[in-house]
Scaffold this motif. Structure first.
Motif, PDB file in Angstrom:
ATOM      1  N   ASN A   1      41.264 -40.997  -9.396  1.00 51.44           N
ATOM      2  CA  ASN A   1      42.140 -40.395 -10.404  1.00 51.44           C
ATOM      3  C   ASN A   1      42.597 -39.003  -9.997  1.00 51.44           C
ATOM      4  N   THR A   2      42.343 -38.625  -8.739  1.00 58.41           N
ATOM      5  CA  THR A   2      42.775 -37.328  -8.240  1.00 58.41           C
ATOM      6  C   THR A   2      44.223 -37.399  -7.811  1.00 58.41           C
ATOM      7  N   LYS A   3      45.011 -36.398  -8.191  1.00 59.33           N
ATOM      8  CA  LYS A   3      46.433 -36.367  -7.867  1.00 59.33           C
ATOM      9  C   LYS A   3      46.640 -35.508  -6.624  1.00 59.33           C
ATOM     10  N   TYR A   4      46.900 -36.181  -5.505  1.00 62.22           N
ATOM     11  CA  TYR A   4      47.118 -35.454  -4.266  1.00 62.22           C
ATOM     12  C   TYR A   4      48.574 -35.061  -4.144  1.00 62.22           C
ATOM     13  N   ALA A   5      48.819 -34.022  -3.347  1.00 62.20           N
ATOM     14  CA  ALA A   5      50.160 -33.481  -3.214  1.00 62.20           C
ATOM     15  C   ALA A   5      51.123 -34.513  -2.655  1.00 62.20           C
ATOM     16  N   ALA A   6      52.283 -34.614  -3.272  1.00 60.37           N
ATOM     17  CA  ALA A   6      53.296 -35.562  -2.819  1.00 60.37           C
ATOM     18  C   ALA A   6      54.240 -34.861  -1.855  1.00 60.37           C
ATOM     19  N   SER A   7      53.726 -34.489  -0.695  1.00 56.98           N
ATOM     20  CA  SER A   7      54.547 -33.851   0.329  1.00 56.98           C
ATOM     21  C   SER A   7      54.367 -34.596   1.630  1.00 56.98           C
ATOM     22  N   ALA A   8      55.319 -34.437   2.521  1.00 54.41           N
ATOM     23  CA  ALA A   8      55.254 -35.158   3.780  1.00 54.41           C
ATOM     24  C   ALA A   8      54.002 -34.794   4.554  1.00 54.41           C
ATOM     25  N   ASN A   9      53.615 -33.527   4.506  1.00 51.62           N
ATOM     26  CA  ASN A   9      52.438 -33.086   5.230  1.00 51.62           C
ATOM     27  C   ASN A   9      51.169 -33.643   4.603  1.00 51.62           C
ATOM     28  N   ALA A  10      51.093 -33.585   3.285  1.00 48.83           N
ATOM     29  CA  ALA A  10      49.889 -34.050   2.600  1.00 48.83           C
ATOM     30  C   ALA A  10      49.746 -35.558   2.698  1.00 48.83           C
ATOM     31  N   GLN A  11      50.867 -36.282   2.787  1.00 48.80           N
ATOM     32  CA  GLN A  11      50.790 -37.724   2.884  1.00 48.80           C
ATOM     33  C   GLN A  11      50.155 -38.172   4.191  1.00 48.80           C
ATOM     34  N   ALA A  12      50.113 -37.259   5.168  1.00 48.96           N
ATOM     35  CA  ALA A  12      49.518 -37.591   6.448  1.00 48.96           C
ATOM     36  C   ALA A  12      48.000 -37.492   6.405  1.00 48.96           C
ATOM     37  N   SER A  13      47.448 -37.019   5.289  1.00 44.95           N
ATOM     38  CA  SER A  13      46.008 -36.873   5.187  1.00 44.95           C
ATOM     39  C   SER A  13      45.362 -38.239   5.004  1.00 44.95           C
ATOM     40  N   ASN A  14      44.037 -38.256   5.121  1.00 46.31           N
ATOM     41  CA  ASN A  14      43.306 -39.505   4.998  1.00 46.31           C
ATOM     42  C   ASN A  14      42.657 -39.649   3.633  1.00 46.31           C
ATOM     43  N   ALA A  15      43.162 -38.913   2.652  1.00 42.86           N
ATOM     44  CA  ALA A  15      42.621 -39.011   1.300  1.00 42.86           C
ATOM     45  C   ALA A  15      42.785 -40.438   0.802  1.00 42.86           C
ATOM     46  N   SER A  16      41.697 -41.021   0.344  1.00 46.50           N
ATOM     47  CA  SER A  16      41.719 -42.419  -0.060  1.00 46.50           C
ATOM     48  C   SER A  16      42.232 -42.583  -1.486  1.00 46.50           C
ATOM     49  N   ALA A  17      42.834 -43.728  -1.746  1.00 41.84           N
ATOM     50  CA  ALA A  17      43.281 -44.053  -3.096  1.00 41.84           C
ATOM     51  C   ALA A  17      42.113 -44.550  -3.941  1.00 41.84           C
ATOM     52  N   TYR A  18      40.933 -44.630  -3.332  1.00 45.48           N
ATOM     53  CA  TYR A  18      39.749 -45.125  -4.028  1.00 45.48           C
ATOM     54  C   TYR A  18      38.635 -44.091  -4.003  1.00 45.48           C
ATOM     55  N   GLU A  19      37.672 -44.252  -4.877  1.00 47.44           N
ATOM     56  CA  GLU A  19      36.487 -43.415  -4.916  1.00 47.44           C
ATOM     57  C   GLU A  19      35.255 -44.299  -4.957  1.00 47.44           C
ATOM     58  N   MET A  20      34.129 -43.767  -4.474  1.00 51.64           N
ATOM     59  CA  MET A  20      32.872 -44.496  -4.526  1.00 51.64           C
ATOM     60  C   MET A  20      31.915 -43.784  -5.476  1.00 51.64           C
ATOM     61  N   GLN A  21      31.228 -44.537  -6.291  1.00 53.06           N
ATOM     62  CA  GLN A  21      30.233 -43.961  -7.192  1.00 53.06           C
ATOM     63  C   GLN A  21      28.860 -44.511  -6.844  1.00 53.06           C
ATOM     64  N   LEU A  22      27.902 -43.611  -6.643  1.00 56.28           N
ATOM     65  CA  LEU A  22      26.546 -44.012  -6.326  1.00 56.28           C
ATOM     66  C   LEU A  22      25.784 -44.354  -7.599  1.00 56.28           C
ATOM     67  N   GLU A  23      25.026 -45.421  -7.537  1.00 61.79           N
ATOM     68  CA  GLU A  23      24.204 -45.864  -8.672  1.00 61.79           C
ATOM     69  C   GLU A  23      22.726 -45.679  -8.315  1.00 61.79           C
ATOM     70  N   LYS A  24      21.864 -45.952  -9.271  1.00 64.20           N
ATOM     71  CA  LYS A  24      20.430 -45.852  -9.010  1.00 64.20           C
ATOM     72  C   LYS A  24      19.988 -46.842  -7.946  1.00 64.20           C
ATOM     73  N   THR A  25      20.723 -47.943  -7.809  1.00 68.20           N
ATOM     74  CA  THR A  25      20.374 -48.967  -6.828  1.00 68.20           C
ATOM     75  C   THR A  25      21.047 -48.745  -5.470  1.00 68.20           C
ATOM     76  N   SER A  26      21.856 -47.686  -5.350  1.00 66.26           N
ATOM     77  CA  SER A  26      22.532 -47.398  -4.082  1.00 66.26           C
ATOM     78  C   SER A  26      21.529 -46.829  -3.080  1.00 66.26           C
ATOM     79  N   TYR A  27      21.943 -46.787  -1.821  1.00 63.43           N
ATOM     80  CA  TYR A  27      21.087 -46.185  -0.804  1.00 63.43           C
ATOM     81  C   TYR A  27      21.920 -45.302   0.111  1.00 63.43           C
ATOM     82  N   ALA A  28      21.274 -44.313   0.695  1.00 61.35           N
ATOM     83  CA  ALA A  28      21.898 -43.425   1.672  1.00 61.35           C
ATOM     84  C   ALA A  28      20.845 -43.101   2.714  1.00 61.35           C
ATOM     85  N   THR A  29      21.016 -43.662   3.905  1.00 56.03           N
ATOM     86  CA  THR A  29      20.028 -43.528   4.966  1.00 56.03           C
ATOM     87  C   THR A  29      20.556 -42.619   6.070  1.00 56.03           C
ATOM     88  N   LEU A  30      19.793 -41.602   6.425  1.00 52.55           N
ATOM     89  CA  LEU A  30      20.185 -40.680   7.475  1.00 52.55           C
ATOM     90  C   LEU A  30      20.178 -41.386   8.827  1.00 52.55           C
TER      91      LEU A  30
END
Length: 217
Positions: free
Chosen positions: A37-66
């Motif tokens: 739901n983040t509104k990224y800049a609608a400019s030619a330069n900003a459109q070249a970024s890798n900002a995703s149209a999606y987000e990830m939410q961590l839950e209690k059952t998620s894992y993150a391993t180093l």
């Protein structure tokens, strides 16, 4: 291949916050993916970024391993920026999220203010940066970011902001948000070019404050 915002709330936030360290590589799984739901800049330069149209939410059952540093999976790309020239920000829609880079022209001391909405005390610090266009813009830092920021005025310190919000109150300005990252004198081409310009001629120029766009959004 790109980047994605990963968020955790309540118990999940308390569980995962101590585990993450900037610059380390992790295998993350069992999260919930949703539209961003983040509104990224609608400019030619900003459109070249890798900002995703999606987000990830961590839950209690998620894992993150180093991932061990000697693992073949430990390769990590450098932070990717999509810098928007300060001058272009005048015609952008407020509340969009952009990346900017500039030389610190002014840096105030942190101050405490009371929020009009929550009535809580907030710490803020204003930093004015200037770029190759000789335009300047004020960036407001909040909370721990405001207190920990270390950069003196007029010493050619280059600062790169990734993910700051464009605001409009008495003109255009920028404001950090919870996901903003800040790098002082980053080892990137744009920073070297900017520092060279400032030391050669930029320091003697009077920067132009960013005007408010007329007839824009």
């Amino acid at each position: 291949s790109g980047e994605i915002k990963c968020t955790a709330f309540k118990e999940a936030a308390e569980t995962f916050h101590p585990r993450f360290e900037v610059g380390k590589v992790y295998l993350i799984g069992k999260g919930t993916v949703k539209m961003a739901n983040t509104k990224y800049a609608a400019s030619a330069n900003a459109q070249a970024s890798n900002a995703s149209a999606y987000e990830m939410q961590l839950e209690k059952t998620s894992y993150a391993t180093l991932v061990p540093e000697d693992s073949k999976d430990n390769s990590i790309p450098a932070v990717k920026y999509a810098f928007v020239p300060i001058q272009e920000a005048a015609n952008m829609e407020k509340d969009c999220i952009i990346d900017v880079i500039g030389v610190v022209k002014e840096c105030s001391e942190p101050t405490s203010i009371r929020s009009k909405t929550t009535q809580k005390q907030l710490v803020k610090r204003d930093v004015t940066i200037v770029d190759l266009s000789s335009h300047s813009i004020k960036v407001t830092l909040w909370g721990d970011t405001a207190e920990s920021f270390k950069a003196e005025s007029n010493n050619a310190t280059v600062v790169a902001f990734k993910g700051v919000r464009l605001t409009e109150f008495n003109g255009k300005s920028l404001s950090t948000i919870s996901s903003t990252s800040i790098a002082l004198n980053p080892a990137i081409h744009e920073a070297y070019e900017l520092r060279g310009w400032y030391e050669a001629q930029g320091f003697s120029l009077v920067p132009h404050p960013l005007p408010t766009a007329k007839g824009g959004p």
